[in-house]
Design a protein around this motif. Structure first.
Motif, short mmCIF file in Angstrom:
data_model
loop_
_atom_site.label_atom_id
_atom_site.label_comp_id
_atom_site.label_asym_id
_atom_site.label_seq_id
_atom_site.Cartn_x
_atom_site.Cartn_y
_atom_site.Cartn_z
N ALA A 14 0.82 -1.21 0.00
CA ALA A 14 0.00 0.00 0.00
C ALA A 14 0.86 1.26 0.00
N VAL A 15 1.94 1.26 0.79
CA VAL A 15 2.83 2.42 0.83
C VAL A 15 3.52 2.61 -0.52
N ALA A 16 4.01 1.54 -1.11
CA ALA A 16 4.69 1.64 -2.40
C ALA A 16 3.74 2.12 -3.50
N VAL A 17 2.52 1.64 -3.49
CA VAL A 17 1.53 2.07 -4.48
C VAL A 17 1.19 3.55 -4.28
N ALA A 18 1.09 3.98 -3.03
CA ALA A 18 0.78 5.38 -2.76
C ALA A 18 1.86 6.31 -3.30
N VAL A 19 3.13 5.88 -3.22
CA VAL A 19 4.24 6.73 -3.68
C VAL A 19 4.46 6.61 -5.19
N MET A 20 4.34 5.37 -5.72
CA MET A 20 4.73 5.11 -7.11
C MET A 20 3.55 4.93 -8.05
N GLY A 21 2.33 4.91 -7.53
CA GLY A 21 1.17 4.56 -8.35
C GLY A 21 0.99 5.38 -9.61
N ALA A 45 18.13 0.79 1.88
CA ALA A 45 17.17 1.31 0.91
C ALA A 45 17.79 1.70 -0.43
N PRO A 46 18.91 2.42 -0.49
CA PRO A 46 19.46 2.79 -1.81
C PRO A 46 19.90 1.59 -2.64
N PHE A 47 20.43 0.56 -1.99
CA PHE A 47 20.88 -0.62 -2.73
C PHE A 47 19.69 -1.40 -3.30
N LEU A 48 18.65 -1.55 -2.51
CA LEU A 48 17.45 -2.23 -3.00
C LEU A 48 16.80 -1.40 -4.11
N THR A 49 16.80 -0.08 -3.96
CA THR A 49 16.24 0.79 -4.99
C THR A 49 17.01 0.67 -6.29
N LEU A 50 18.33 0.61 -6.19
CA LEU A 50 19.17 0.46 -7.39
C LEU A 50 18.84 -0.84 -8.10
N LEU A 51 18.64 -1.91 -7.34
CA LEU A 51 18.28 -3.20 -7.93
C LEU A 51 16.96 -3.09 -8.67
N VAL A 52 15.96 -2.47 -8.05
CA VAL A 52 14.65 -2.32 -8.68
C VAL A 52 14.76 -1.53 -9.97
N CYS A 53 15.47 -0.41 -9.92
CA CYS A 53 15.57 0.46 -11.09
C CYS A 53 16.36 -0.20 -12.22
N LYS A 54 17.37 -0.99 -11.86
CA LYS A 54 18.13 -1.71 -12.89
C LYS A 54 17.28 -2.78 -13.56
N LEU A 69 12.33 6.83 -2.28
CA LEU A 69 11.38 7.26 -1.26
C LEU A 69 10.42 6.13 -0.93
N ALA A 70 9.92 5.44 -1.97
CA ALA A 70 8.96 4.35 -1.75
C ALA A 70 9.59 3.21 -0.96
N ILE A 71 10.77 2.75 -1.40
CA ILE A 71 11.42 1.62 -0.74
C ILE A 71 11.80 1.99 0.69
N TRP A 72 12.33 3.20 0.89
CA TRP A 72 12.71 3.61 2.24
C TRP A 72 11.50 3.66 3.16
N LEU A 73 10.40 4.20 2.69
CA LEU A 73 9.20 4.26 3.52
C LEU A 73 8.68 2.87 3.87
N VAL A 74 8.73 1.96 2.92
CA VAL A 74 8.28 0.59 3.19
C VAL A 74 9.16 -0.06 4.26
N LEU A 75 10.48 0.04 4.09
CA LEU A 75 11.40 -0.54 5.07
C LEU A 75 11.26 0.13 6.43
N PHE A 76 11.07 1.44 6.44
CA PHE A 76 11.01 2.20 7.68
C PHE A 76 9.74 1.93 8.47
N THR A 77 8.62 1.79 7.75
CA THR A 77 7.34 1.59 8.44
C THR A 77 7.19 0.18 8.99
N HIS A 78 7.95 -0.77 8.47
CA HIS A 78 7.86 -2.14 8.98
C HIS A 78 8.17 -2.22 10.48
N PRO A 79 9.36 -1.76 10.92
CA PRO A 79 9.63 -1.84 12.37
C PRO A 79 8.75 -0.90 13.19
N LEU A 80 8.32 0.21 12.60
CA LEU A 80 7.43 1.11 13.35
C LEU A 80 6.10 0.43 13.64
#
Length: 353
Positions: A12-19, A70-79, A92-103
């Motif tokens: 849901a977070v990723a869709v909200a940012v990247m939709g 987050a930047p390494f996973l983002t680079l993988l996705v973009c590649k 921003l999307a990947i960081w928010l997803v990773l960050f909200t998990h432990p929160l």
């Protein structure tokens, strides 16, 4: 929280940012992947059952480490998808997803080590049960709707996120209401600390745990109850056993992880240390045999849990039918258990066990 909730939140977070900037399904997929990653620590063996418990939600839930990932996973996705021009938004999307998990995990009572490597303090608000359909369903409904209808229905995903966030706020408000009522009732009593957590899969019926030198007390409070007094059940502690084992490293480990909400008991030839925060009425999620020799590993005791029975008890209690709780001794057998005088704790509303 359970894996389904974390997957739903991540998507849901990723869709909200990247939709509006990429395929909705692509965003949902990578949101689900990133939302799952922190919990892969369940496959790490730290050497014994107690270590596996207290190290779960450890470094993989560190806000710092996840931000660095987050930047390494983002680079993988973009590649993979050849979307380097969208790197900043994907980041921003990947960081928010990773960050909200432990929160989100922090909303439960388990204990999440957000500040690794600087601190191993286990944060746990405890206003949400580990599985709560009223939190997860809005996320799933909004997400499924936008996956079916496409980008033109992004508002449904936003609505699901909004409702789930409002539910989190409600859980904290309800918890604070119960805490205030419990502390008011206990104001004239001698107790060390009190813990308020929701019962299984809801935020309407709450469990109140009170620790003293000689016993711990358990009571339940329904938001629907007109009578705000809590009936407490007393469970005796063995001060001599505490003095004998208070310096045992495994006991100290669980004592620190539970913030003091633990119990020691003698079961035949074994000494058992129990986390009192998760479970109820002497049926707890985590109990361990305390090893008597340094070379022995801590062993977790199996737990017999009938979730259907527990949910049935929750429903009956919410309806005002204060029947014998799940996995609790029937009334006819309570005479076999040594009675404990707990009138000093709650003079008008207190049972002995």
């Amino acid at each position: 929280m359970d894996s389904l909730s974390q997957i739903a939140l991540g998507s849901a977070v990723a869709v909200a940012v990247m939709g509006k900037h990429t395929s909705v399904r692509k965003a949902a997929l990578w949101g689900a992947v990133a939302g799952t990653l922190p919990d892969l620590d369940v496959f790490i063996d730290y050497g014994d059952d107690l270590s596996n418990m207290v190290q779960h939600r450890g470094f993989t839930h560190s806000l710092l480490y996840l931000s660095l990932l987050a930047p390494f996973l983002t680079l993988l996705v973009c590649k993979i998808h050849r979307e380097m021009p969208n790197f900043a938004r994907w980041l921003l999307a990947i960081w928010l997803v990773l960050f909200t998990h432990p929160l989100l995990d922090t909303m439960t009572i388990y204990g999440t080590q957000l500040l690794q490597p600087f601190s191993s303090y286990p944060f746990g608000i405890g206003s949400l049960f580990i599985i709560d359909p009223l939190y997860t369903l809005p996320l799933l409904i909004g997400l499924v709707w936008v996956l079916i209808k496409g980008r033109r229905s992004l508002a449904a995903n936003t609505a699901g996120l909004t409702l789930s966030c409002c539910y989190l706020l409600w859980s904290v408000a309800a918890q604070q209401h119960v805490i205030q009522n419990a502390e008011k009732q206990l104001a004239a009593t001698d107790y060390h600390q009190v813990l308020v957590t929701p019962t299984a899969m809801n935020t309407l019926l709450w469990r109140v745990l009170v620790m003293t030198d000689t016993a711990y007390y358990e009571g339940f409070y329904s938001i629907f109850d007109k009578n705000t007094e809590i009936i407490f059940q007393a469970y005796p502690l063995d001060p001599q056993l505490y003095r004998q084992y208070q310096l045992h490293p495994d006991v100290q480990t669980l004592a620190a992880f539970t913030h003091g909400f633990y119990a020691l008991s003698q079961q035949q030839e074994q000494v058992v240390v129990t986390d009192l925060r998760m479970g109820q009425q002497q049926n707890y999620a985590f109990s361990f045999i305390v090893p008597q020799q340094a070379e022995l590993h801590t062993e977790r005791l199996p737990r017999a849990l009938d979730l259907g029975d527990t949910l049935g008890w929750v429903w009956r209690t919410l309806r005002g039918q204060h029947a014998t709780g799940p996995n609790q001794l029937p009334h006819s057998l309570t005479s076999q258990v040594p009675a404990v005088d707990c009138h000093h704790l709650a003079p008008a509303q207190c049972n002995s066990h």
